[in-house]
Write a protein that holds these residues in place. Structure first.
Motif, PDB file in Angstrom:
ATOM      1  N   GLU A  41      -0.017   5.416  -1.371  1.00  0.00           N
ATOM      2  CA  GLU A  41      -1.435   5.511  -1.750  1.00  0.00           C
ATOM      3  C   GLU A  41      -1.954   6.906  -1.435  1.00  0.00           C
ATOM      4  O   GLU A  41      -1.594   7.516  -0.425  1.00  0.00           O
ATOM      5  CB  GLU A  41      -2.260   4.467  -1.005  1.00  0.00           C
ATOM      6  N   ALA A  48       0.822  -1.212   0.000  1.00  0.00           N
ATOM      7  CA  ALA A  48       0.000   0.000   0.000  1.00  0.00           C
ATOM      8  C   ALA A  48       0.857   1.264   0.000  1.00  0.00           C
ATOM      9  O   ALA A  48       0.404   2.325   0.425  1.00  0.00           O
ATOM     10  CB  ALA A  48      -0.923  -0.001   1.217  1.00  0.00           C
ATOM     11  N   THR A 108      -0.596   7.239   2.406  1.00  0.00           N
ATOM     12  CA  THR A 108       0.488   6.448   2.994  1.00  0.00           C
ATOM     13  C   THR A 108       1.829   6.955   2.468  1.00  0.00           C
ATOM     14  O   THR A 108       1.900   7.625   1.434  1.00  0.00           O
ATOM     15  CB  THR A 108       0.341   4.958   2.655  1.00  0.00           C
ATOM     16  N   GLY A 155       4.354   2.409   3.137  1.00  0.00           N
ATOM     17  CA  GLY A 155       2.976   1.991   3.349  1.00  0.00           C
ATOM     18  C   GLY A 155       2.431   2.338   4.718  1.00  0.00           C
ATOM     19  O   GLY A 155       1.357   1.850   5.090  1.00  0.00           O
TER      20      GLY A 155
END
Length: 287
Positions: A60, A57, A70, A74
């Motif tokens: 993001e 992730a 993020t 992540g």
């Protein structure tokens, strides 16, 4: 013929209006209260662990799952901002305390010391004030090395000369006031006059200046961190977040924009509260 009624007095015809706090003041108080809650109990407001990596992730954009997006590892940026509030506020309050403590000592010495001491301290203040505060802070960081305590000392010492000049002017004004002249005429000891008459009246405005200095100190400390001279990673201090996010500013601008907006919001809130407090103190003195 009807009798003429006496004209109502202004106090009877005009009902006293209750002053409502301005929207800006309410917003500033709400933001400060929220930040104090985040500093005291970050787990209450955070939605994720600030150190949990999730490389799937990474980078993001802000979403319902990650309100502030993020970072490159992540990690949830919102949670990192929340957990970094305590360290950022401690740096700001610590730097403001160092700054005003030095300002009181130097400003009082320049105003009440002998001719030699006053001249020496005044010369030092003028020379220090001629240098930009950021340049003085950079000098101390270069000597002591980057860390949270270095930020506190560097920002506190860098901003002290300007506040010392304010203290000096306040002490000189209080020394020439009528109540001090009356105390001298009554034969009160010099120490008692300084401690009970001059300093309490001269240092009263510093209560409002302290609030202003906290916001300024956080901005300066974040500037040092943005230059790579602050707290080292993986700290979630706001300036450290700016420093870590600048490498991805074109790909993930929220890593810089959001922490920057939080810093600006706190600085504006501290300025608003400090200005209101200063007006309240001035109104009380006039009354």
């Amino acid at each position: 013929m009807t009798a003429l009624r006496p004209a109502p007095t202004p106090s009877a015809s005009i009902a006293p209006r209750r002053r409502r706090p301005a929207a800006g003041l309410v917003a500033a108080l709400a933001l400060v209260a929220l930040l104090l809650l985040a500093a005291a109990w970050p787990a209450v407001l955070a939605t994720h662990s600030p150190t949990a990596n999730d490389f799937a992730a990474a980078l993001e954009a802000p979403s319902f799952a990650h309100w502030f997006g993020t970072d490159e590892a992540g990690r949830d940026l919102y949670s990192r901002v929340v957990w970094g509030t305590r360290e950022s506020l401690l740096i700001g309050v610590g730097a403001a305390t160092v700054s005003l403590t030095l300002a009181v000592l130097l400003g009082t010495a320049a105003a009440l010391g002998g001719r030699l001491l006053s001249g020496a301290v005044g010369f030092v203040l003028e020379v220090a004030f001629a240098f930009p505060a950021l340049l003085l802070a950079l000098l101390f960081v270069a000597i002591l090395g980057p860390s949270a305590w270095t930020q506190v000392l560097a920002v506190g010492i860098g901003t002290a000369p300007g506040y010392a000049r304010i203290v000096r002017a306040q002490v000189l004004a209080a020394r020439s006031s009528a109540f001090v002249e009356a105390a001298v005429a009554l034969g009160h000891p010099r120490t008692r006059i300084v401690l009970r008459q001059i300093l309490p009246n001269a240092l009263r405005p510093l209560v409002a200046i302290f609030a202003l200095s906290i916001g300024q100190s956080i901005v300066w400390a974040s500037s040092l961190a943005f230059l790579g001279l602050g707290v080292a990673p993986p700290s979630s201090e706001w300036g450290a977040l700016l420093d870590a996010g600048r490498a991805y500013i074109t790909r993930a601008p929220w890593l810089v924009v959001i922490p920057g907006l939080v810093i600006v919001a706190l600085a504006l809130a501290a300025t608003s509260l400090g200005g209101r407090l200063r007006m309240a103190l001035e109104t009380g003195e006039k009354a």
